[in-house]
Design an enzyme around this catalytic site. Sequence first.
Site, mmCIF file in Angstrom:
data_model
loop_
_atom_site.group_PDB
_atom_site.id
_atom_site.type_symbol
_atom_site.label_atom_id
_atom_site.label_comp_id
_atom_site.label_asym_id
_atom_site.label_seq_id
_atom_site.Cartn_x
_atom_site.Cartn_y
_atom_site.Cartn_z
ATOM 1 N N ILE A 265 0.893 -1.159 0.000
ATOM 2 C CA ILE A 265 0.000 0.000 0.000
ATOM 3 C C ILE A 265 0.934 1.212 0.000
ATOM 4 O O ILE A 265 1.524 1.541 1.026
ATOM 5 C CB ILE A 265 -0.929 0.026 1.220
ATOM 6 C CG1 ILE A 265 -1.823 -1.210 1.245
ATOM 7 C CG2 ILE A 265 -1.783 1.290 1.216
ATOM 8 C CD1 ILE A 265 -2.732 -1.295 2.466
ATOM 9 N N PRO A 266 1.124 1.860 -1.144
ATOM 10 C CA PRO A 266 2.238 2.792 -1.312
ATOM 11 C C PRO A 266 2.009 4.187 -0.724
ATOM 12 O O PRO A 266 1.937 5.190 -1.445
ATOM 13 C CB PRO A 266 2.399 2.848 -2.834
ATOM 14 C CG PRO A 266 1.009 2.635 -3.348
ATOM 15 C CD PRO A 266 0.364 1.654 -2.400
ATOM 16 N N CYS A 267 1.948 4.257 0.602
ATOM 17 C CA CYS A 267 1.753 5.560 1.239
ATOM 18 C C CYS A 267 2.962 6.473 1.041
ATOM 19 O O CYS A 267 2.859 7.694 1.210
ATOM 20 C CB CYS A 267 1.440 5.387 2.719
ATOM 21 S SG CYS A 267 2.663 4.441 3.637
ATOM 22 N N HIS A 268 4.109 5.906 0.649
ATOM 23 C CA HIS A 268 5.292 6.724 0.394
ATOM 24 C C HIS A 268 5.136 7.598 -0.845
ATOM 25 O O HIS A 268 5.932 8.506 -1.064
ATOM 26 C CB HIS A 268 6.527 5.824 0.243
ATOM 27 C CG HIS A 268 6.411 4.828 -0.875
ATOM 28 N ND1 HIS A 268 5.801 3.603 -0.716
ATOM 29 C CD2 HIS A 268 6.818 4.876 -2.172
ATOM 30 C CE1 HIS A 268 5.850 2.933 -1.859
ATOM 31 N NE2 HIS A 268 6.456 3.693 -2.758
#
Length: 280
Positions: free
Chosen positions: A242-245
Amino acid sequence: MSDYDRIASAMTYLVDRATDQPSLEEIAAHVHLSPYHFQRVFCQWAGTTPKRFLQVLTLERGKVLLENAHSLLDVSHELGLSGSSRLHDHFVQLEAVTPGEYKSRGKQVQIEYGVHTTPLGPMFVAVTQRGVCRAEFMDFNSMEDLLESLHNAWPLSSIRESVSSTRHVVDASFGSNTATKHGPLSIHVKGTNFQIAVWRALLKIPPGAVASYGQVATALGAPQSARAVGNAVGANPVALLIPCHRVIQQSGALGGYRWGPAKKLMVQTWERMRDEPVAL
């Protein structure tokens, strides 16, 4: 100090001193290697050269990426047009915990966990029968803290260590050729309806790209909820998948990150560099 530890230290050094533009000799000296040996080891672990890694670490990078970003409302179709790069996102299926599962507090759920070495640092991974429920960098938390947090989230579950059961998650996240044998990855997470909606929206941001908190809010049809989006991004329990970056501030500043701003910039840079050919 192992080669892995040296490169992790070097990447942190580069992130902290990007504006100083340290030379190859300075970076190599920091990790007590010769420039030649350091260059080769860095390429082996990071998948790119120290010079190229440093080139991406510029103050204006966030603004440039945002200016060139597509609306999240328009990028869904791009996930199937990966070209030569391997987009793991369209192999990821996000499944929310059902009301019944939430009420049972993890009863009859078996969770297996393991710690794995990655180019970005040690990673703690936990999986249920339905998918990945936790993936965290271990920069700020001990194993005891991570297991306690996992137990608090799934209090009646059965939790045991099994590195072999979690390795495929790391293989998929970091592009191992063996990852496809396991098929698409599923993510099995607990969250409010709004959090789940935000996490699904993050999966639409292509690798190497970014979006602002406001853009994510607009894509959800709630343009005034940027702060709530930030809270949901900060609550993400599954790093990388889950690419919160990929979410930053409208100004181009990094914004917060559960595993620290240096780690966020490191992840963004590594992801942007991963498909470039390595020149030794």
